[in-house]
Design an enzyme around this catalytic site. Sequence first.
Site, PDB file in Angstrom:
ATOM      1  N   GLU A 171       0.801  -1.235   0.000  1.00 59.48           N
ATOM      2  CA  GLU A 171       0.000   0.000   0.000  1.00 59.48           C
ATOM      3  C   GLU A 171       0.829   1.278   0.000  1.00 59.48           C
ATOM      4  O   GLU A 171       0.552   2.212   0.755  1.00 59.48           O
ATOM      5  CB  GLU A 171      -0.970  -0.019   1.198  1.00 59.48           C
ATOM      6  N   ASN A 215       2.024  -5.205  -3.174  1.00 68.09           N
ATOM      7  CA  ASN A 215       0.627  -5.508  -2.847  1.00 68.09           C
ATOM      8  C   ASN A 215      -0.147  -4.218  -2.566  1.00 68.09           C
ATOM      9  O   ASN A 215       0.340  -3.349  -1.840  1.00 68.09           O
ATOM     10  CB  ASN A 215       0.625  -6.395  -1.580  1.00 68.09           C
ATOM     11  N   HIS A 252     -10.405  -5.830  -2.242  1.00 70.51           N
ATOM     12  CA  HIS A 252     -11.486  -5.644  -1.261  1.00 70.51           C
ATOM     13  C   HIS A 252     -12.623  -4.951  -2.021  1.00 70.51           C
ATOM     14  O   HIS A 252     -12.541  -3.753  -2.324  1.00 70.51           O
ATOM     15  CB  HIS A 252     -11.004  -4.781  -0.090  1.00 70.51           C
ATOM     16  N   GLU A 280      -6.220 -10.543  -1.148  1.00 71.66           N
ATOM     17  CA  GLU A 280      -7.039 -10.274   0.048  1.00 71.66           C
ATOM     18  C   GLU A 280      -8.509 -10.192  -0.323  1.00 71.66           C
ATOM     19  O   GLU A 280      -9.253  -9.353   0.170  1.00 71.66           O
ATOM     20  CB  GLU A 280      -6.590  -8.956   0.715  1.00 71.66           C
ATOM     21  N   ASP A 282     -12.241 -10.101  -0.719  1.00 67.94           N
ATOM     22  CA  ASP A 282     -13.522 -10.210  -0.036  1.00 67.94           C
ATOM     23  C   ASP A 282     -14.478  -9.280  -0.768  1.00 67.94           C
ATOM     24  O   ASP A 282     -14.077  -8.245  -1.303  1.00 67.94           O
ATOM     25  CB  ASP A 282     -13.453  -9.941   1.483  1.00 67.94           C
TER      26      ASP A 282
END
Length: 486
Positions: A171, A215, A252, A280, A282
């Site tokens: 990030e 990432n 996400h 990650e 979701d």
Amino acid sequence: MGENPLPADGGRRLVGTRRLLVAGALGVLGTATALAASVPAGAAAGTLGAAAAQSGRYYGAAIAAGHMNDSTYVATWDREFNAVTPENEMKWDATEPSRGSFRFTSADQIVSHAQSKGMKIRGHTLVWHNQLPSWVGGLSASDLRSAMTNHINNVMGHYKGKIYAWDVVNEAFADGGAVGTLRSSVFTQKLGNGFIEEAFRAARAADPNAKLCYNDYNIDDANANKTRGVYNMIKDFKARGVPIDCVGLQSHLSSGSVPSNYQQNIAQFAALGVDVQITELDIGGSGSAQADAYRRVTQACTAVPRCTGITVWGITDKYSWRSGDTPLLFDGNFNKKQAYTAVLDALNAATPNTSPSPTTSPNTSPSPTTSPNTSPSPNTSPSPTPPVGGACSATIETTNSWPGGFQSTVTVRAGSSAVNGWTVKWTWPSGQSISSLWNGTQSGSGSSVTVSNASYNGSIAAGSSTTFGFTANGSAATPTATCTSP
Ligand code: G3I
């Protein structure tokens, strides 16, 4: 966001549905667990991991050590997944709460369980502005640089040989602003934008066999500024030989926000010569809308050979970091949701992945191209001459410079025999002096510089290399260096 742009593939869907019915019947007979290990040709797998494995991929979950006393949680992890990412346990605040004091108990718990089940392990994460212990914020630039390198060396060193891929930097890009804008953090403020490159170089030296990933979230839309910035950085890294093997799309998302060009986005990163991992995943929502979104994401990955695996950010909605959005594949009681079936179906429908997925091998053929603001500049191209016999060679590369100072990386390479201990020497041409040095031990002073290996990087396998680095005062120089080994 728009609808799924993927070409409809009714044939594959039918095959997937048939496979599911077979899997369901076998599951009733109690053989679903066995299928996880090996799936006969033409049969459908009954678990996510086994279904992904049919096309050479993994299907992982983020796991929290704190929930490992929940037997249903662990049983679901073991049954369904063949990869894991520790959710918080490998972060800087967890592993080095005070400077130089490393703590791996919780992460080790996850790693040893995963190893006992033969799972792939993703390391998350080495350099991130968040979950950073407060002592890091108070360091001077040179202290921060050596602390960052030391952190990478120790954490990667502890898990050396056990980690499939590391999120080396997490990030770092800003959510707004022009393409290539980095988030302001202690790292950018004190080390400049070149901290990403420094971290990747240190990571390669620390565990040459782990894949090294960048990432981030909100890099799912192929055309977003943030995506373009990360894309440009990876392109630049590949062009200049900065080690990087993969990009992690956190993803996400919510049911309505899967970008219409999501597959195109994966493909454009893969075309740069890196693996793509959905790290990650979701997706907030429920019912068929959520299932459709999960299906699209899964199909987008399986359609691109270099998309090597998917990790969902948790197992059950009840333990999710965004629990209120019910974003996972299992509900609060560990029941499979509609989204689970959509994912299993899509994984079973994927064709085998035959794409080569090369493991790490440091690229030593830099050819400078465009320089996004994440790359130190100017860059001089090292052209290491392979040494013969048991000798070693050393090449100095300038990786950053500013009025009155510069930063360099020195690559120390073993010849046809392994090296056990090395010493590199050079002479400054015009009064330069080292102000901070990492991954090595300096002796002497004045214009003649001598640097020997640190305690952890003296052994270099035949043909392999390690690096050390320094910042220096004066104008950038790349003198010829000699390397000797006892
Ligand atoms: O363990 C302590 C507990 O002792 C304390 O009582 C409690 C009080 O708040 O906090 C607990 O720590 C929490 C930790 O999760 C473990 O549950 C932290 O407060 C909380 O901030 C932390 O949140 C994590 C978050 O990263 C931190 O930024 C989430 O679990 C984790 O899922 C989330 O993961 C991140 C990825 O690493 C990077 N990408 C985004 C993703 C979601 O935010």
